[in-house]
Design an enzyme around this catalytic site. Sequence first.
Site, PDB file in Angstrom:
ATOM      1  N   ARG A  16      -0.060  53.481  22.767  1.00 45.34           N
ATOM      2  CA  ARG A  16       0.906  55.088  22.658  1.00 45.34           C
ATOM      3  C   ARG A  16       1.013  55.776  21.614  1.00 45.34           C
ATOM      4  O   ARG A  16       0.499  57.273  21.569  1.00 45.34           O
ATOM      5  CB  ARG A  16       2.478  54.688  22.982  1.00 45.34           C
ATOM      6  CG  ARG A  16       2.669  54.605  24.268  1.00 45.34           C
ATOM      7  CD  ARG A  16       4.399  53.560  24.314  1.00 45.34           C
ATOM      8  NE  ARG A  16       4.322  52.853  23.164  1.00 45.34           N
ATOM      9  CZ  ARG A  16       5.059  52.896  22.756  1.00 45.34           C
ATOM     10  NH1 ARG A  16       6.445  53.965  23.236  1.00 45.34           N
ATOM     11  NH2 ARG A  16       6.007  52.013  22.009  1.00 45.34           N
ATOM     12  N   ASN A  75       4.834  52.436  27.611  1.00 45.40           N
ATOM     13  CA  ASN A  75       4.178  51.078  28.356  1.00 45.40           C
ATOM     14  C   ASN A  75       5.392  51.013  30.148  1.00 45.40           C
ATOM     15  O   ASN A  75       6.247  52.305  29.854  1.00 45.40           O
ATOM     16  CB  ASN A  75       4.846  50.377  27.220  1.00 45.40           C
ATOM     17  CG  ASN A  75       4.429  49.935  26.256  1.00 45.40           C
ATOM     18  OD1 ASN A  75       3.274  50.699  25.999  1.00 45.40           O
ATOM     19  ND2 ASN A  75       4.896  49.340  25.226  1.00 45.40           N
TER      20      ASN A  75
END
Length: 90
Positions: A20, A38
């Site tokens: 990320r 996520n």
Amino acid sequence: MARCCVKTRVTGHVQGVGFRFHTAHQGLVLDLTGYAKNLADGSVEVVACGEPENIDKLIEWLQHGPKMATVEGLTTQTLAWQHHDGFKMN
């Protein structure tokens, strides 16, 4: 050129490896907005909005991700334009 948005789901070993963070960095470098988050199934969802050629560059980068990631697959769908402030990690 028209702006657009896409949502991409990235599968493989993509959580716990900075995916990320690095995706958000790449998005900012490419002048995109959106987010990376996520998902409960171990995948990462990426929404990216901006110029189509920059989105294509991000999708190309997502195919391998950061050094510690192992990307097994991508699914991408086009979305209606959305306004996002910056590129965030959710």
